[in-house]
Design a protein around this motif. Structure first.
Motif, short mmCIF file in Angstrom:
data_model
loop_
_atom_site.label_atom_id
_atom_site.label_comp_id
_atom_site.label_asym_id
_atom_site.label_seq_id
_atom_site.Cartn_x
_atom_site.Cartn_y
_atom_site.Cartn_z
N ILE A 213 -40.07 27.11 -2.23
CA ILE A 213 -39.23 25.90 -2.35
C ILE A 213 -38.57 25.93 -3.70
CG2 ILE A 213 -39.23 23.39 -2.33
CD1 ILE A 213 -41.83 23.64 -0.61
N SER A 214 -37.25 25.90 -3.72
CA SER A 214 -36.52 26.12 -4.96
C SER A 214 -36.40 24.89 -5.84
CB SER A 214 -35.12 26.65 -4.66
OG SER A 214 -34.37 25.68 -3.95
N ASP A 215 -36.34 23.71 -5.22
CA ASP A 215 -36.00 22.56 -6.06
C ASP A 215 -36.45 21.26 -5.39
OD1 ASP A 215 -35.00 21.20 -8.21
OD2 ASP A 215 -32.89 21.36 -7.61
N ILE A 216 -36.59 20.23 -6.23
CA ILE A 216 -36.79 18.86 -5.76
C ILE A 216 -35.66 18.03 -6.37
CG2 ILE A 216 -38.25 16.81 -5.85
CD1 ILE A 216 -40.67 18.63 -6.01
N LYS A 217 -34.89 17.39 -5.53
CA LYS A 217 -33.80 16.54 -6.01
C LYS A 217 -34.17 15.08 -5.77
CE LYS A 217 -30.03 19.86 -5.23
NZ LYS A 217 -28.70 20.06 -4.58
N ARG A 218 -34.19 14.32 -6.85
CA ARG A 218 -34.57 12.90 -6.73
C ARG A 218 -33.35 12.01 -6.79
NH1 ARG A 218 -38.15 9.27 -10.74
NH2 ARG A 218 -37.84 11.03 -12.09
#
Length: 273
Positions: A35-40
């Protein structure tokens, strides 16, 4: 192909989104680098915002983790995710549903309740900032503005007591007393606050000051910890307290909480006069 792309977690919230992000991180850590990223996306309160975010999310290999409490917004989120084929997880919904069954009451369904700041919060912040600004005699003008003015020689708990009282919404200025330095003139002028003297036992002061010097890597036989010097300072402070006719608290056997309780009692007594 989408299945070859590293995944992105979209966290959508009607508040700060911290809860959703923590849950997303807890899940993500189990998959190493898959999983490359978490965008909030915090403070999502309009359907148009959901549209914009999901339009972007559908182009990615993504899932949506959301913490929305308003039923209409939750339903809209579910329908849009279904439309775009995006897996979606409602983090807080099951908890609210379970609590509703347990309490037999309807929830408020209001966004951001856990972050709502009341007047008491702002008073506390203001008092803490005041204590920092007027700590250790940095600015004698604080004497005119303070609810309480603490006076005492070095190592009589002025600063920790100031900060503790600040968390009780009390604005405190503290002034160090040194025989070679004249006390601020504001102490002898009309002020709204209550002046309180702090003192300590000579032997305890001697021990505390020696340990303080050692901690700083300084010579513990310095004048600062000399018993004759300590007695001189205590005598100077006592004479000033007498001149100001202020109450005096001996902190030698008291915890900060106990001393603060005495200070608060003195304030209340003054308000009743």
């Amino acid at each position: 192909m989408l299945e070859n792309k590293r995944g992105i977690i979209y966290v959508i919230s009607d508040s700060l989104g911290e809860t959703g992000e923590l849950v997303a991180k807890a899940g993500k850590i189990q998959f190493n680098t898959s999983i490359s990223d978490i965008k909030r996306f915090p403070f999502v309160l309009e359907k148009e915002q959901i549209d914009e975010i999901l339009y972007e999310a559908k182009e990615d290999n993504s899932i949506v983790v959301y913490t929305l409490v308003v039923p209409e917004m939750k339903e809209y989120m579910r329908n849009k995710c279904d439309e775009y084929g995006i897996p979606a997880i409602d983090v807080i919904g099951p908890v609210i549903d379970a609590l509703r069954l347990m309490t037999k009451k309807e929830p408020l369904y209001e966004a951001g309740l856990n972050r709502r700041l009341d007047a008491d919060y702002f008073k506390k912040v203001e008092a803490i900032e005041f204590a920092v600004k007027y700590d250790d005699g940095k600015d004698s003008r604080g004497i005119k503005k303070a609810d309480v003015i603490l006076l005492g020689i070095s190592r009589t708990s002025k600063t920790p007591l100031s900060m503790y009282l600040a968390h009780k919404n009390v604005k405190v200025a503290n002034i160090p007393l040194v025989p070679e330095v004249d006390p601020p003139k504001e102490l002898f002028e009309p002020i709204k606050g209550k002046i309180i003297g702090l003192t300590n036992d000579p032997d305890k002061l001697n021990h505390i000051r020696i340990e303080r010097l050692k901690a700083l890597g300084l010579d513990y036989t310095a004048n600062y910890a000399n018993m004759e010097r300590i007695l001189n300072e205590l005598d100077y402070a006592e004479k000033l307290f007498h001149k100001l006719r202020c109450p005096v608290i001996n902190v030698s056997t008291k915890a900060i909480e106990e001393t603060a309780s005495i200070v608060l009692s003195i304030i209340r007594e003054g308000e009743q006069l």
